[in-house]
Design a protein around this motif. Structure first.
Motif, mmCIF file in Angstrom:
data_model
loop_
_atom_site.group_PDB
_atom_site.id
_atom_site.type_symbol
_atom_site.label_atom_id
_atom_site.label_comp_id
_atom_site.label_asym_id
_atom_site.label_seq_id
_atom_site.Cartn_x
_atom_site.Cartn_y
_atom_site.Cartn_z
ATOM 1 N N LEU A 122 -29.924 18.862 -77.658
ATOM 2 C CA LEU A 122 -31.062 19.473 -76.958
ATOM 3 C C LEU A 122 -30.835 20.960 -76.778
ATOM 4 N N GLU A 123 -29.590 21.310 -76.454
ATOM 5 C CA GLU A 123 -29.291 22.733 -76.257
ATOM 6 C C GLU A 123 -29.453 23.501 -77.575
ATOM 7 N N ILE A 124 -29.015 22.906 -78.671
ATOM 8 C CA ILE A 124 -29.163 23.555 -79.980
ATOM 9 C C ILE A 124 -30.643 23.711 -80.315
ATOM 10 N N ALA A 125 -31.414 22.648 -80.085
ATOM 11 C CA ALA A 125 -32.857 22.701 -80.376
ATOM 12 C C ALA A 125 -33.528 23.789 -79.540
ATOM 13 N N ALA A 126 -33.182 23.853 -78.245
ATOM 14 C CA ALA A 126 -33.786 24.851 -77.368
ATOM 15 C C ALA A 126 -33.395 26.262 -77.793
ATOM 16 N N THR A 127 -32.157 26.417 -78.235
ATOM 17 C CA THR A 127 -31.700 27.736 -78.690
ATOM 18 C C THR A 127 -32.469 28.187 -79.919
ATOM 19 N N LEU A 128 -32.656 27.301 -80.865
ATOM 20 C CA LEU A 128 -33.411 27.657 -82.075
ATOM 21 C C LEU A 128 -34.854 27.985 -81.720
ATOM 22 N N ASP A 129 -35.428 27.252 -80.757
ATOM 23 C CA ASP A 129 -36.795 27.553 -80.305
ATOM 24 C C ASP A 129 -36.851 28.944 -79.678
ATOM 25 N N ARG A 130 -35.847 29.282 -78.867
ATOM 26 C CA ARG A 130 -35.837 30.604 -78.218
ATOM 27 C C ARG A 130 -35.734 31.709 -79.263
ATOM 28 N N MET A 146 -16.684 21.964 -90.665
ATOM 29 C CA MET A 146 -17.342 22.830 -89.686
ATOM 30 C C MET A 146 -16.392 23.930 -89.242
ATOM 31 N N GLN A 147 -15.132 23.541 -88.997
ATOM 32 C CA GLN A 147 -14.112 24.520 -88.611
ATOM 33 C C GLN A 147 -13.970 25.594 -89.696
ATOM 34 N N LEU A 148 -13.905 25.154 -90.941
ATOM 35 C CA LEU A 148 -13.723 26.104 -92.041
ATOM 36 C C LEU A 148 -14.945 26.989 -92.228
ATOM 37 N N LEU A 149 -16.143 26.419 -91.978
ATOM 38 C CA LEU A 149 -17.375 27.200 -92.097
ATOM 39 C C LEU A 149 -17.331 28.409 -91.170
ATOM 40 N N PHE A 150 -16.754 28.217 -89.963
ATOM 41 C CA PHE A 150 -16.725 29.288 -88.970
ATOM 42 C C PHE A 150 -15.375 30.016 -88.936
ATOM 43 N N SER A 151 -14.619 29.935 -90.009
ATOM 44 C CA SER A 151 -13.296 30.551 -90.034
ATOM 45 C C SER A 151 -13.168 31.576 -91.140
ATOM 46 N N ARG A 152 -12.351 32.590 -90.877
ATOM 47 C CA ARG A 152 -11.965 33.516 -91.930
ATOM 48 C C ARG A 152 -11.089 32.758 -92.922
ATOM 49 N N SER A 153 -11.194 33.139 -94.190
ATOM 50 C CA SER A 153 -10.435 32.389 -95.195
ATOM 51 C C SER A 153 -8.969 32.784 -95.158
ATOM 52 N N TYR A 154 -8.124 31.839 -95.552
ATOM 53 C CA TYR A 154 -6.679 32.074 -95.617
ATOM 54 C C TYR A 154 -6.306 32.440 -97.041
ATOM 55 N N GLU A 155 -5.489 33.487 -97.185
ATOM 56 C CA GLU A 155 -5.037 33.897 -98.511
ATOM 57 C C GLU A 155 -3.527 33.766 -98.571
ATOM 58 N N ASP A 197 -31.010 37.820 -91.775
ATOM 59 C CA ASP A 197 -29.961 38.645 -92.376
ATOM 60 C C ASP A 197 -28.669 38.604 -91.570
ATOM 61 N N ASP A 198 -28.721 37.931 -90.414
ATOM 62 C CA ASP A 198 -27.531 37.833 -89.557
ATOM 63 C C ASP A 198 -26.681 36.654 -90.048
ATOM 64 N N LEU A 199 -25.453 36.947 -90.491
ATOM 65 C CA LEU A 199 -24.582 35.909 -91.050
ATOM 66 C C LEU A 199 -24.353 34.768 -90.054
ATOM 67 N N ARG A 200 -24.332 35.118 -88.766
ATOM 68 C CA ARG A 200 -24.076 34.079 -87.763
ATOM 69 C C ARG A 200 -25.203 33.058 -87.756
ATOM 70 N N TYR A 201 -26.434 33.547 -87.911
ATOM 71 C CA TYR A 201 -27.592 32.650 -87.947
ATOM 72 C C TYR A 201 -27.520 31.749 -89.175
ATOM 73 N N THR A 202 -27.138 32.339 -90.294
ATOM 74 C CA THR A 202 -26.994 31.561 -91.534
ATOM 75 C C THR A 202 -25.943 30.477 -91.344
ATOM 76 N N ARG A 203 -24.838 30.835 -90.705
ATOM 77 C CA ARG A 203 -23.759 29.868 -90.502
ATOM 78 C C ARG A 203 -24.207 28.738 -89.599
ATOM 79 N N LEU A 204 -24.967 29.080 -88.559
ATOM 80 C CA LEU A 204 -25.445 28.032 -87.649
ATOM 81 C C LEU A 204 -26.308 27.031 -88.421
ATOM 82 N N ARG A 205 -27.188 27.543 -89.259
ATOM 83 C CA ARG A 205 -28.069 26.651 -90.017
ATOM 84 C C ARG A 205 -27.263 25.826 -91.023
#
Lengths: 93, 187
Positions: free
Chosen positions: A21-29, A71-80, A42-50
């Motif tokens: 519900l919180e996610i749905a309300a946030t997307l509505d806002r 999900m963890q890897l999606l929101f993480s910097r890559s390891y080299e 164009d905001d990478l964070r928005y793309t990542r959330l979707r």
């Protein structure tokens, strides 16, 4: 003793429901809010959330990475692996 | 039920908080050295901080029947300042024989920079030289996966490290590589 699927659902249903519900309300806002100087798309964070939301709907096979790990890897910097040489540091392997 | 708090920063809490946690059953706690919310300006600032961790906080805790233990280091965020970090690392041995000191910590990475990794390795040398336990801080948010793997590279690469004396905190995945792991303050 490990739980059944129903038992896990029973235990967690209300918490997960609240989070959805919180996610749905946030997307509505976000949708209701005015555009700023740049597009939200164009905001990478928005793309990542979707991408994360779509990931929730995936059904990994038993021998594949779990949704949580993906999900963890999606929101993480890559390891080299060669980071020590990039930093000119000596790190034994 | 009595409990031990394994990771709590009492320097930023009032004595009311000691009273509350004592009432809730806390009999002992472990307080790692951390970032004060601003970058300290000198090694003497750290000396005062370590005095607070080894003298003042144990006394405050004892008023409520709580045993206070601590870890010493220059935290990952301030490790970006290599020259100050080296002064602090050179000063830490002044405090290692204090009765409430458990070891070196919470060392780790913050933004996973070269300077942070350099100082992490030098903290490892300090811990090895003085036979100290090590408490690891893994980075937060987007930096956690990359930084945790870098930390494990550095630990795993040194055969002098006794993994049974290393605790990796803030983990989100408990595959431990034979280290102790803890999941406090995850983000």
């Amino acid at each position: 003793m490990s739980q059944t699927k129903s038992q896990v659902l029973q235990e967690t249903y209300l918490t997960v429901r609240a989070k959805l519900l919180e996610i749905a309300a946030t997307l509505d806002r976000i949708d209701r809010a005015a555009d700023g100087e740049s597009k939200i798309e164009d905001d990478l964070r928005y793309t990542r959330l979707r991408q994360g939301i779509h990931l929730l709907l995936s059904e990994p096979a038993p021998d594949e990475s779990t949704r949580a790990e993906l999900m963890q890897l999606l929101f993480s910097r890559s390891y080299e692996e060669d980071w020590p040489s990039q930093f000119a540091l000596t790190v034994k392997r | 039920m009595d409990y031990i708090d394994p990771h709590i920063h009492m320097v930023s809490r009032t004595t009311d908080d000691y009273e509350t946690i004592a009432r809730m059953g806390c009999v002992a706690l472990s307080e790692p050295a951390f970032w004060a919310g601003f970058d300290r300006g000198s090694v003497d600032s750290f000396r005062d901080y370590f005095r607070q961790l080894t003298v003042t906080e144990p006394a405050r805790a004892a008023q409520y029947g709580i045993q206070h233990f601590t870890w010493l280091c220059i935290n990952a965020k301030e490790a970006e300042n290599v020259s100050l970090s080296r002064e602090v690392i050179a000063m830490i041995p002044e405090f290692l024989d204090k009765p409430n000191v458990l070891g070196i910590g919470e060392i780790g990475l913050n933004k996973n920079t070269k300077n942070e990794a350099t100082i992490f390795l030098e903290h490892m040398e300090l811990a090895i030289k003085f036979n100290q336990q090590i408490l690891i801080h893994t980075p937060h948010l987007d930096d956690k996966y990359q930084g945790t793997r870098m930390i494990l590279d550095m630990l795993n690469g040194d055969s002098r490290i006794d993994r049974s004396r290393v605790l990796v905190d803030h983990v989100e995945d408990t595959r431990s590589n034979a280290y102790w792991t803890m999941a406090t303050g995850r983000a």
